[in-house]
Design a protein around this motif. Structure first.
Motif, short mmCIF file in Angstrom:
data_model
loop_
_atom_site.label_atom_id
_atom_site.label_comp_id
_atom_site.label_asym_id
_atom_site.label_seq_id
_atom_site.Cartn_x
_atom_site.Cartn_y
_atom_site.Cartn_z
N THR A 217 0.85 -1.19 0.00
CA THR A 217 0.00 0.00 0.00
C THR A 217 0.89 1.24 0.00
N PRO A 218 0.40 2.38 -0.52
CA PRO A 218 1.25 3.57 -0.60
C PRO A 218 1.55 4.19 0.76
N PHE A 219 0.63 4.06 1.70
CA PHE A 219 0.84 4.52 3.07
C PHE A 219 0.54 3.37 4.02
N GLU A 220 1.02 3.46 5.23
CA GLU A 220 0.71 2.44 6.22
C GLU A 220 -0.76 2.55 6.62
N ILE A 221 -1.35 1.40 6.90
CA ILE A 221 -2.74 1.36 7.36
C ILE A 221 -2.72 1.27 8.88
N ARG A 222 -3.19 2.33 9.52
CA ARG A 222 -3.14 2.41 10.98
C ARG A 222 -4.25 1.59 11.62
N GLU A 223 -5.46 1.71 11.08
CA GLU A 223 -6.63 1.03 11.64
C GLU A 223 -7.41 0.38 10.50
N PRO A 224 -7.15 -0.90 10.23
CA PRO A 224 -7.82 -1.56 9.10
C PRO A 224 -9.33 -1.56 9.21
N GLY A 225 -9.86 -1.45 10.41
CA GLY A 225 -11.31 -1.47 10.59
C GLY A 225 -11.97 -0.13 10.34
N ASP A 226 -11.20 0.92 10.23
CA ASP A 226 -11.76 2.26 10.02
C ASP A 226 -11.77 2.54 8.52
N ARG A 227 -12.93 2.43 7.89
CA ARG A 227 -13.03 2.54 6.44
C ARG A 227 -12.73 3.95 5.94
N HIS A 228 -12.87 4.94 6.78
CA HIS A 228 -12.70 6.32 6.35
C HIS A 228 -11.37 6.94 6.78
N LEU A 229 -10.96 6.69 8.02
CA LEU A 229 -9.79 7.36 8.56
C LEU A 229 -8.70 6.37 8.99
N GLY A 230 -8.68 5.19 8.38
CA GLY A 230 -7.74 4.17 8.81
C GLY A 230 -6.33 4.31 8.26
N VAL A 231 -6.14 5.17 7.25
CA VAL A 231 -4.82 5.37 6.66
C VAL A 231 -4.01 6.33 7.52
N ASP A 232 -2.72 6.05 7.68
CA ASP A 232 -1.82 6.97 8.37
C ASP A 232 -1.02 7.74 7.32
N TYR A 233 -1.47 8.96 7.03
CA TYR A 233 -0.82 9.77 5.98
C TYR A 233 0.53 10.33 6.41
N THR A 234 0.92 10.08 7.63
CA THR A 234 2.24 10.52 8.08
C THR A 234 3.31 9.45 7.84
N ARG A 235 2.88 8.26 7.37
CA ARG A 235 3.84 7.16 7.22
C ARG A 235 3.70 6.56 5.83
N ILE A 236 4.65 6.90 4.99
CA ILE A 236 4.64 6.40 3.62
C ILE A 236 5.29 5.03 3.57
N ASN A 237 4.94 4.24 2.57
CA ASN A 237 5.49 2.90 2.42
C ASN A 237 6.34 2.86 1.14
N PRO A 238 7.65 2.96 1.25
CA PRO A 238 8.50 3.03 0.04
C PRO A 238 8.35 1.86 -0.91
N ALA A 239 7.89 0.70 -0.43
CA ALA A 239 7.78 -0.48 -1.30
C ALA A 239 6.82 -0.22 -2.46
N TYR A 240 5.71 0.46 -2.20
CA TYR A 240 4.77 0.78 -3.28
C TYR A 240 5.44 1.66 -4.33
N TRP A 241 6.16 2.65 -3.88
CA TRP A 241 6.72 3.65 -4.79
C TRP A 241 7.89 3.10 -5.59
N ARG A 242 8.65 2.16 -5.00
CA ARG A 242 9.75 1.54 -5.75
C ARG A 242 9.22 0.77 -6.95
N GLN A 243 8.08 0.11 -6.79
CA GLN A 243 7.52 -0.65 -7.90
C GLN A 243 6.99 0.27 -9.00
N ALA A 244 6.51 1.44 -8.61
CA ALA A 244 6.04 2.41 -9.61
C ALA A 244 7.21 3.07 -10.34
N ASP A 245 8.40 3.11 -9.73
CA ASP A 245 9.57 3.73 -10.34
C ASP A 245 9.84 3.19 -11.75
#
Length: 580
Positions: A217-245
């Motif tokens: 995923t592009p960002f870490e998922i903080r709360e998988p059960g929260d459908r609206h606010l479960g993403v942590d936009y302060t923590r990026i996941n470099p693995a997603y972006w390396r594959q897009a490179d």
């Protein structure tokens, strides 16, 4: 003698190689506009390297000085992607602002050599970064060559829907094969959204798994059960972006210039806490650090719909990002998608966050042409184009019906030429159809729901996009001086189904007649003057049916009927005959 020697780009390249050979130190040699990546290893330990480290690289050479953001690539690794914009010697340094001995006071140099003309022809990206031209109407490469955008729409292009080296994604075609098909048809851009952070929590837009090929995923998922606010936009996941490179490298190597958007407006980012809202600036910085080394048109947001409340929610985040970052590393143009016209909510912001005005997702019955024309004639204009025009293949409940008995493909062509000529969208145009999400979305009954995009590349009239670009860039005229004139210089404009763009000195014009229309006289030209009229086949390309007509005493040029009848649309060119 060197004082009087006027260096050409080739001579500078040769000199750079010679100096490198004479040097006692190892000397890297790269081409101009080729990415030179430098990696750094942090010595300190950080709780969140994505936000905690603000590393920049100063790059200086014959083309000027650039300040390049570095990005965190996982672990203790940071990278900077540097690009020389002129042949010669380039030096870089990191400065001492981070307080980390592994990152500070690093420096290096490399030599850059020019591409040959044949190499530039093979890949136009070798001509340099896209710029707004001095006329404020068009775009150009750094070497001055005109750039006209012909983009396809795959919003999820960077996800596994268009997988790398595999047809296993929902589109059932690999990213490379899809790009090759569009390249063969004359496309040079892709409309895409960088990532879809919330999509793994709830698929609230289109379909498909919008993660990387390995599920990252592009960002870490903080709360998988929260459908609206479960993403942590302060923590990026470099693995997603390396594959897009690798997709970005492939697009650059094939001469493509993506239209890149940050995220879609359905993200609940503005509803997050203050730290997450502030992190939007770092996200933009990350995109510019990672991919600002490539040609692109950058879009602050995919706001294809929304109201004043949604604009008020997003605007502070966009303005804050612009206030801190200002411009992309190499000055690529900035835009924004918005429902209708960008004139309403975004053009008037100051400092201005846009370099290009646009229309999108509305006015597909032709009204968007008028919105473009309104922005073209602003006292302080920006170039304009249509990001989301008529989409063939979608259900009537989502899309206006085609007009005047035209097919879906003919309606798309009418908007295509209408926006460029009648609206002054000299930046270019984008093609969109029901496969914009990788599979057929909201399709008409003739196309099965979820039909994979592999079946859609030769439907309708998408291949005529390449013919549009060839028409506009043809050497027999100069499209850069043309002004929209359907309302002032067509005898019977017929809504927006007939288009015209005319040079102020009335020496040249480009026009379009939609399918089902016979033609239209051009008025207010130079009286009693010969004009050559040539017709352009919008499906096959090429000029035909040339004739020379003389205007009457009022400057009216009588246009004969379109060649071959009115079953298809026709473009045309009018050139004043020099009788001196």
């Amino acid at each position: 003698m060197f004082r009087y020697w006027k260096a050409t780009s080739v001579a500078v390249s040769v000199l750079a190689l010679a100096l490198c050979a004479l040097s006692d130190k190892a000397c890297a040699v790269h081409h101009v506009y080729e990415v030179v990546e430098e990696a750094f290893r942090a010595e300190n330990t950080y709780e969140n390297p994505y936000l905690d480290v603000d590393l920049w690289v100063t790059l200086t050479g014959p083309g000027g000085t650039y300040r390049i953001p570095a990005f965190w690539d996982g672990g203790n690794t940071f990278r900077a992607r540097l690009v020389a914009t002129q042949p010669g010697n380039w030096k870089w340094s990191t400065g001492d602002r981070t307080g980390d001995s592994g990152l500070d006071n690093k420096s290096g140099s490399f030599n850059a050599v020019a591409w040959t003309q044949s190499e530039k022809m093979a890949n136009p990206n070798r001509r340099g970064f896209i710029r707004v031209a001095a006329n404020k109407r068009t775009l150009r490469y750094a070497d001055g060559t005109p750039f006209f955008y012909t983009g396809d729409t795959w919003w999820a292009a960077l996800t596994r829907i268009y997988s790398w080296n595999s047809a296993e994604g929902e589109s059932q075609i690999s990213f490379q094969d899809a790009l090759a098909l569009r390249k063969a048809q004359g496309f040079n851009g892709i409309n895409m959204i960088a990532c879809f952070p919330t999509d793994t929590l709830q698929s609230i837009w289109a379909s498909g798994d919008k993660t990387a090929e390995d599920g990252a995923t592009p960002f870490e998922i903080r709360e998988p059960g929260d459908r609206h606010l479960g993403v942590d936009y302060t923590r990026i996941n470099p693995a997603y972006w390396r594959q897009a490179d690798r997709k970005w490298r492939h697009m650059w190597e094939n001469g493509f210039v993506p239209y890149l958007e940050t995220v879609r407006r359905h993200e609940r980012w503005p509803d997050e806490n203050a730290a997450e809202k502030k992190a939007f600036t770092n996200y933009v910085r990350y995109l510019w650090a990672r991919w600002g080394c490539y040609n692109m048109i950058f879009s602050w947001l995919h706001m294809d719909a929304g109201n004043a409340e949604l604009v008020r929610a997003w605007r502070p985040m966009l303005v804050a990002a612009h206030a801190k970052l200002r411009d992309l590393p190499y000055g690529q143009p900035k835009a924004i998608m918005c429902p209708g016209s960008s004139l309403r909510d975004w053009y008037s912001l100051w400092p201005r966050i846009l370099d290009v005005n646009s229309v999108s997702n509305q006015g597909r019955d032709g009204a968007s042409i008028g919105w473009l024309r309104e922005m073209f004639f602003l006292a302080d204009p920006l170039p304009v184009f249509n990001i989301e025009p008529y989409y063939p293949g979608v259900a009537a409940s989502w899309h206006p019906k085609s007009l005047a008995g035209m097919t879906d493909g003919q309606m798309a062509q009418s908007l295509m030429y209408g926006c460029v000529l009648g609206g002054g969208a000299l930046v270019g145009h984008a093609w969109g159809d029901c496969y914009w999400g990788g599979v057929a979305t909201s399709p008409k009954s003739s196309i099965p729901e979820k039909d994979p995009h592999k079946n859609g590349f030769n439907r309708w009239t998408a291949a005529s996009m390449g013919k549009l670009r060839a028409f506009v860039l043809d050497g027999g005229h100069d499209y850069r001086v043309l002004v929209p004139a359907p309302k002032t210089h067509l005898a019977t404009p017929n809504g927006e189904l007939l288009s015209l763009a005319l040079a102020p000195d009335k020496s040249q014009a480009l026009g379009f007649i939609s399918a089902g229309k016979e033609g239209c006289d051009v008025i207010k030209l130079i009286p009693n003057t010969d004009y050559r009229v040539e017709w352009w086949h919008i499906d096959d390309g090429g000029w035909q049916g040339e004739s020379t007509n003389r205007t009457d005493g009022n400057g009216r040029l009588r246009m004969s009927g379109v060649p071959g009848g009115k079953k298809r649309g026709w473009a045309y060119r009018i050139l004043r005959v020099d009788d001196r």
